[in-house]
Design a protein around this motif. Structure first.
Motif, mmCIF file in Angstrom:
data_model
loop_
_atom_site.group_PDB
_atom_site.id
_atom_site.type_symbol
_atom_site.label_atom_id
_atom_site.label_comp_id
_atom_site.label_asym_id
_atom_site.label_seq_id
_atom_site.Cartn_x
_atom_site.Cartn_y
_atom_site.Cartn_z
ATOM 1 N N GLY A 42 13.858 6.754 -45.527
ATOM 2 C CA GLY A 42 12.501 6.850 -44.988
ATOM 3 C C GLY A 42 12.499 7.006 -43.483
ATOM 4 O O GLY A 42 11.669 7.724 -42.918
ATOM 5 N N GLU A 43 13.450 6.364 -42.831
ATOM 6 C CA GLU A 43 13.529 6.442 -41.370
ATOM 7 C C GLU A 43 14.088 7.791 -40.902
ATOM 8 O O GLU A 43 13.804 8.224 -39.795
ATOM 9 C CB GLU A 43 14.403 5.313 -40.820
ATOM 10 C CG GLU A 43 13.787 3.946 -40.954
ATOM 11 C CD GLU A 43 12.479 3.813 -40.201
ATOM 12 O OE1 GLU A 43 12.413 4.242 -39.028
ATOM 13 O OE2 GLU A 43 11.520 3.278 -40.785
ATOM 14 N N THR A 44 14.902 8.419 -41.741
ATOM 15 C CA THR A 44 15.522 9.683 -41.315
ATOM 16 C C THR A 44 14.614 10.884 -41.522
ATOM 17 O O THR A 44 14.900 11.954 -40.993
ATOM 18 C CB THR A 44 16.847 9.941 -42.054
ATOM 19 O OG1 THR A 44 16.604 9.982 -43.459
ATOM 20 C CG2 THR A 44 17.875 8.897 -41.724
ATOM 21 N N LEU A 45 13.523 10.713 -42.289
ATOM 22 C CA LEU A 45 12.608 11.832 -42.487
ATOM 23 C C LEU A 45 12.081 12.308 -41.140
ATOM 24 O O LEU A 45 11.494 11.542 -40.383
ATOM 25 C CB LEU A 45 11.440 11.425 -43.393
ATOM 26 C CG LEU A 45 11.790 11.186 -44.849
ATOM 27 C CD1 LEU A 45 10.559 10.694 -45.608
ATOM 28 C CD2 LEU A 45 12.333 12.439 -45.500
ATOM 29 N N GLY A 46 12.304 13.543 -40.855
ATOM 30 C CA GLY A 46 11.843 14.118 -39.597
ATOM 31 C C GLY A 46 12.674 13.714 -38.393
ATOM 32 O O GLY A 46 12.355 14.093 -37.274
ATOM 33 N N LEU A 52 21.807 8.002 -37.433
ATOM 34 C CA LEU A 52 20.958 7.495 -38.500
ATOM 35 C C LEU A 52 21.262 8.220 -39.812
ATOM 36 O O LEU A 52 21.358 7.599 -40.870
ATOM 37 C CB LEU A 52 19.488 7.657 -38.117
ATOM 38 C CG LEU A 52 18.446 6.959 -38.988
ATOM 39 C CD1 LEU A 52 18.728 5.469 -39.084
ATOM 40 C CD2 LEU A 52 17.063 7.201 -38.418
ATOM 41 N N LYS A 53 21.443 9.521 -39.725
ATOM 42 C CA LYS A 53 21.773 10.296 -40.927
ATOM 43 C C LYS A 53 23.156 9.917 -41.457
ATOM 44 O O LYS A 53 23.353 9.817 -42.672
ATOM 45 C CB LYS A 53 21.682 11.790 -40.633
ATOM 46 C CG LYS A 53 20.252 12.234 -40.422
ATOM 47 C CD LYS A 53 20.144 13.716 -40.183
ATOM 48 C CE LYS A 53 18.669 14.040 -39.935
ATOM 49 N NZ LYS A 53 18.267 15.295 -40.429
ATOM 50 N N ALA A 54 24.105 9.688 -40.565
ATOM 51 C CA ALA A 54 25.443 9.266 -40.978
ATOM 52 C C ALA A 54 25.404 7.889 -41.629
ATOM 53 O O ALA A 54 26.085 7.647 -42.638
ATOM 54 C CB ALA A 54 26.386 9.260 -39.781
#
Length: 87
Positions: A42-46, A52-54
């Motif tokens: 949810g945090e990585t959306l956008g 964060l993605k890793a």
């Protein structure tokens, strides 16, 4: 000979019980990792933050590895039980 068989059965039953508890703990860890993954996703959306993605991908991999370990442990417990019944 019979007392050895009984001792082996007792050890196999004990291993099965210990393995079952460990598999339950791993299943709880998998649920917690899945929840963490959902929050991170949810945090990585956008977001373009590579860290964060890793982190999201790493949590997902940990969850999958823990799920596999739990399944293998449950299978080992089942086999221990089967061996005990065959004695």
């Amino acid at each position: 000979m019979a007392s050895i068989v009984v001792q082996i059965r007792v050890r196999l039953d004990s291993a099965k019980a210990d393995g079952g508890r460990a598999a339950d703990a791993l299943a709880t860890a998998v649920r917690n990792l899945d929840q963490a993954h959902a929050l991170l996703s949810g945090e990585t959306l956008g977001s373009n933050d590579p860290q964060l993605k890793a982190a999201t991908a790493a949590v997902q991999r940990l969850s999958a590895e823990a799920a596999r370990a739990s399944a293998q442990l449950r299978d080992a417990c089942r086999r221990a039980s089967d061996w005990g019944h065959q004695l």
